[in-house]
Write an enzyme that holds these catalytic residues in place. Structure first.
Site, PDB file in Angstrom:
ATOM      1  N   SER A 137      54.296  85.971  56.158  1.00 35.42           N
ATOM      2  CA  SER A 137      55.458  85.484  56.901  1.00 35.42           C
ATOM      3  C   SER A 137      56.194  84.332  56.242  1.00 35.42           C
ATOM      4  O   SER A 137      57.215  83.885  56.759  1.00 35.42           O
ATOM      5  CB  SER A 137      55.039  85.081  58.317  1.00 35.42           C
ATOM      6  OG  SER A 137      55.036  86.217  59.143  1.00 35.42           O
TER       7      SER A 137
ATOM      8  N   LYS B 151      59.879  84.780  55.731  1.00 37.52           N
ATOM      9  CA  LYS B 151      60.932  84.385  56.678  1.00 37.52           C
ATOM     10  C   LYS B 151      61.687  83.131  56.230  1.00 37.52           C
ATOM     11  O   LYS B 151      62.778  82.862  56.738  1.00 37.52           O
ATOM     12  CB  LYS B 151      60.321  84.191  58.063  1.00 37.52           C
ATOM     13  CG  LYS B 151      59.755  85.473  58.665  1.00 37.52           C
ATOM     14  CD  LYS B 151      59.184  85.243  60.046  1.00 37.52           C
ATOM     15  CE  LYS B 151      58.690  86.535  60.684  1.00 37.52           C
ATOM     16  NZ  LYS B 151      57.402  86.993  60.117  1.00 37.52           N
TER      17      LYS B 151
ATOM     18  N   SER C 117      57.068  83.019  64.563  1.00 39.16           N
ATOM     19  CA  SER C 117      57.178  83.865  63.383  1.00 39.16           C
ATOM     20  C   SER C 117      57.284  85.323  63.788  1.00 39.16           C
ATOM     21  O   SER C 117      56.591  86.194  63.267  1.00 39.16           O
ATOM     22  CB  SER C 117      55.994  83.646  62.442  1.00 39.16           C
ATOM     23  OG  SER C 117      56.277  84.152  61.152  1.00 39.16           O
TER      24      SER C 117
END
Length: 369
Positions: A73, A76, A133
């Site tokens: 993640s 992101k 997230s």
């Protein structure tokens, strides 16, 4: 062949050229098969790290900083960088609706639980990415910025990475869910983190949000450094089975800002301990006096058994982290959502010009956490 007619010579030359082309083609095919795939980042349990003074550009420590790893993640961070660019350019606003496609709604956890056919706004998408997230929110935001196509948006992300000076990073989706071709390095992520801080100071405050409310639910931030490390004010966690436990953290003490990157830790506690040690050593190297740690969350004794059970299910974390999903590759095809789909033309998302925010002095000093 000197006595052959001209036409016959030409035919023989054509046959010979044809055989040569076939052999060359076969050779190239063999070469493609024999060539090893570019680093597939399967090094869970082997930590890569990078620590830099954001203001001076001094590299304070690095361990296997150029080893390609799965970002999970931490992907992101680039999704947010491209979104911040679109906000700055006026292509979207914080109140622009973000449509939720079926594709976005079916992303694996962690997620907000977005319903296909509904919409939410860009501000909520940003907070959903920073705190929980959320993979569904990341996908929906990527589709908005990619003209309805997450694959197109991933290409924009990769082009932006090249423009920022991240040569060893490739993106295949907006969330960080597993894809064998989605790779990065600790050094590249440090470059991205510094650019987020320098390029978008008006939006950086989102990374310090400890929670936000969405549809009546309080969504907490996964980043433990905000609660345990004095001076920490961002940035992002990430986890998948193959990537291990990843973290990018930024902290400020005595006007010195340091960014640390940790990739591939075996557990959240190990990841947090390594990051704390790296940041402490970094501040010390820059002449900043040590500061006592903040009080970590307390687990009550009566809840200890339940906590251990939940931690075991979450690979050592009391919070399910992103982009948590079944291991293995996952490919995304272009998705078209019809004329009613709100979109931002991908052609308008221009790449930032490559520039060095600060000069970096590479200290070839390995530091173990």
């Amino acid at each position: 062949m000197t006595g052959l007619p001209t036409a016959q010579k030409a035919r023989r030359r054509c046959k010979g050229a044809g055989r040569l082309n076939i052999l060359l083609g076969f050779g190239f095919a063999l070469g493609a098969i024999a060539m090893p795939r570019v680093a597939q980042a399967q090094y869970r349990g082997h930590v890569s790290s990078f620590v830099v003074d954001v203001n001076s550009g001094a590299v304070l420590s690095q361990v296997d900083a150029d080893l390609q790893r799965y970002p999970a993640s931490l992907t992101k961070l680039m999704t947010l960088y491209v979104a911040f660019k679109a906000l700055r350019a006026g292509q979207i606003t914080l109140d622009t609706p973000v449509p939720v496609s079926i594709h976005a709604s079916t992303q694996s956890p962690s997620k907000l639980g977005l319903v296909p056919g509904s919409s939410f706004v860009v501000r909520q998408a940003i907070l959903g990415l920073v705190t929980k997230s959320a993979n569904d929110a990341a996908c929906a935001l990527g589709e908005l910025l990619g003209g309805g196509d997450e694959t197109r948006f991933a290409n924009i992300m990769t082009q932006q990475a090249r423009a920022l000076g991240m040569p060893n990073t490739t993106f295949r989706n907006a969330s960080g869910l597993p894809d064998p071709d989605q790779v990065t390095t600790a050094r590249d992520l440090a470059v991205l983190s510094q650019r987020l801080i320098h390029d978008f100071p008006e939006y950086y405050h989102y990374f310090s949000e400890t929670s936000f409310r969405f549809h009546g639910r309080l969504i907490p931030n996964h980043n433990p450094m905000l609660k345990t490390y004095a001076g920490a004010d961002g940035m992002k966690t990430g986890y998948t089975d193959l990537a291990g436990h990843n973290l990018v953290a930024s902290a400020v003490r005595s006007n010195v800002r340091i960014v640390g990157v940790v990739l591939g830790a075996r557990s959240n506690p190990q990841r947090n301990k390594i990051m704390t040690s790296l940041l402490d050593s970094g501040f010390s190297a820059e002449g900043v006096a040590p500061v006592a740690p903040l009080h970590p969350p307390v687990v009550l004794a009566r809840n200890a058994a339940r906590h251990r059970h939940h931690a075991a299910k979450s690979h050592g974390s009391s919070v399910v982290e992103v982009a948590e999903a079944p291991s293995g590759s996952r490919r995304y095809k272009p998705v078209h959502h019809g004329k009613a789909h709100h979109s931002v033309s991908s052609a308008k998302v221009r790449m930032a010009t490559s520039r060095h925010v600060v000069s970096t002095k590479k200290h070839h000093r390995h530091q173990k956490g």
